[in-house]
Enzyme design. Structure first.
Site, short mmCIF file in Angstrom:
data_model
loop_
_atom_site.label_atom_id
_atom_site.label_comp_id
_atom_site.label_asym_id
_atom_site.label_seq_id
_atom_site.Cartn_x
_atom_site.Cartn_y
_atom_site.Cartn_z
CD GLU A 1 3.57 -0.20 8.50
OE1 GLU A 1 3.84 -1.02 7.62
OE2 GLU A 1 3.39 1.01 8.26
NE ARG A 6 -5.53 8.40 10.93
CZ ARG A 6 -5.05 7.51 10.07
NH1 ARG A 6 -5.85 6.95 9.18
NH2 ARG A 6 -3.77 7.19 10.09
CE LYS A 42 -1.13 2.08 3.61
NZ LYS A 42 -1.60 2.51 4.94
CB SER A 43 3.79 2.23 2.07
OG SER A 43 3.17 2.05 3.32
NE ARG A 58 5.97 6.93 1.06
CZ ARG A 58 5.18 6.58 2.06
NH1 ARG A 58 4.20 5.70 1.86
NH2 ARG A 58 5.35 7.09 3.28
CB SER A 114 6.85 5.86 10.62
OG SER A 114 5.94 5.28 11.52
CB SER A 162 1.64 11.51 11.04
OG SER A 162 1.66 10.78 9.84
CB SER A 163 6.84 9.74 9.29
OG SER A 163 6.12 8.66 8.70
#
Length: 442
Positions: free
Chosen positions: A330, A136, A30-31, A35, A211, A182-183
């Site tokens: 995660e 969030r 997913k990451s 991207r 992260s 959050s990174s």
């Protein structure tokens, strides 16, 4: 915090009758997929994404880019390996435009990566999403974009819903942000940075930065697309990233398997004393999930990386662990599930930021494992887990995909575990129930 009250069928988590022995083809990352979609949309020429993950989060990203004018054609490619999906997406950049409406769902990558893209659109782009997405943190991206010249209407919330009033371009330049929560705040600015008139220089000024592997992933993918990036790990200033303005190349990219999504299957081998093979595990990767090889070996397994993939074998014993998971937060739910089945206590540290993820993961893990008879306590920045005999019961997911897979791991060893809303796994791991039962030979 209350579980999802929507009436949902309870999924009886399959119980393993013996040692697992299976080969599991894990879908794409997913990451990497999300991207790659952003970079391809901002490129100066069309590109290909092969074996992309097709899940809720990635389809939301693709849908959002289409809403802003990007062409994304889905096709079947012949350039796929044995047993892998032959799907490919051709991404055709276009002039970004509004008015457009973006549904972020509860996807952190969509809600954070796309407002910078929307500043480059000609016209307003409205962002909205699931109720949890309103809770969030998004202030890091909003404040930074305003400092760089963007006009954003969020009615002072620092969160969704919001509207980015794109002007077709953004000046860019130097900006300070606190990315402690959050990174993705850093990655969001870097990904669009090459298209800003002055590029971007991001200076993190917070106390912590979780992260980091995900930021390294962003930097590596930017460089592969032709961007010039100065980063701390390549000799730059600590916590400072610079992206030079310039054109991005269209790429032909094959997406790696999602190593974080391989976690429950590796955990299955560990807790049942079995063996699981994950084909196409990369020898070199920036995915945080690669750390599983080290963590699960310390917890009692062994692994071998072959030309075919990763072979992971459980020893029949599961040991507790004392681990700083700040760079791989995660992975915490799956590690906590295994730790609850270990022969000694575990301490998981460095993950206070998980309270701001899809749900408050620390509170959720504590509540759900303890409801099955466990002994988990929250610490300031993590969990302390003392193994106890567990019993069956309902394991609530809080609309969090990693809670669902954590409950499934426990269910392999503990009879009578029922997962509430296992369908939430479609966020990043479509067809998880079928993959899980297939692993068990059902």
């Amino acid at each position: 915090m209350a579980p999802n009250d929507t009436p949902t069928a309870l999924w009886p988590a399959p119980h393993a009758s013996g040692a697992v022995d299976a080969t599991v083809h894990v879908p794409g990352s997913k990451s990497v997929t999300n991207r790659a979609l952003v970079l391809a949309a901002l490129a100066s020429e069309p590109g290909w994404l092969r074996r992309p993950l097709r899940s809720r989060d990635t389809l939301l990203m693709a849908g959002a880019l289409r809403a802003m004018g990007v062409g994304i054609e889905e096709t079947v490619s012949s350039a796929s390996g044995a047993g892998a999906s032959g799907e490919a997406w051709r991404v055709i950049p276009a002039g970004l435009h509004g008015p457009a409406t973006v549904d972020v769902g509860n996807a952190g990558t969509v809600m954070r990566f796309l407002p910078p893209v929307a500043t480059l659109a000609d016209g307003p782009v409205r962002f909205d999403g699931d109720p949890r997405s309103y809770e969030r943190p998004l202030h890091g991206v909003i404040d930074a974009l305003r400092a760089l010249g963007a006009r954003i209407d969020d009615e002072g919330r620092g969160a969704l819903p919001l509207t980015v009033h794109g002007g077709g371009a953004l000046d860019g330049g130097t900006v300070e942000i606190d990315a402690s929560s959050s990174s993705q705040f850093v990655s969001a600015l870097l990904l669009s940075g090459p298209r800003f008139n002055q590029g971007v220089e991001v200076r993190h000024v917070g106390a912590t930065l979780p992260s980091m592997p995900h930021i390294r992933m962003t930097v590596d993918m930017l460089r592969a697309a032709g961007a010039q990036v100065d980063a701390p790990e390549s000799g730059g200033e600590p916590h400072v990233w610079r992206v030079t303005p310039g054109a991005l190349l269209g790429r032909d990219l094959t997406i790696e398997p999602d190593l974080s999504n391989a976690q429950p299957f590796l955990a299955a081998a560990l807790v049942t004393g079995g063996k699981v093979v994950i084909p196409d595990w990369p020898r070199h990767t920036t995915q945080p999930g690669d750390r599983l090889r080290e963590i699960f070996t310390e917890m009692g397994g062994s692994c071998e990386l072959t030309d075919y993939g990763l072979v992971f074998t459980g020893s029949g014993s599961v040991h507790g662990i004392d681990a700083d998971l700040s760079e791989v937060g995660e992975l915490t739910p799956g590690i906590a599930a295994v730790a609850a089945l270990a022969d000694s206590p575990s301490t998981l540290r460095g993950v206070a930021h998980l309270r701001l993820h899809e749900t408050d993961r620390l509170a959720a893990l504590t509540k759900e494992i303890n409801a099955l008879g466990g002994d988990v306590t929250e610490t300031a920045d993590g969990l302390h887990i003392r193994p106890r005999p567990l019993h069956g019961g309902v394991f609530h997911t809080y609309d969090d995909h990693r809670m669902a897979t954590a409950g499934a791991v426990i269910g392999l060893v503990v009879e009578g575990v029922r997962i509430e809303n296992v369908a939430t796994t479609a966020k990043t791991l479509p067809d998880f129930p079928d993959l899980w039962t297939g692993m068990l030979g059902a």
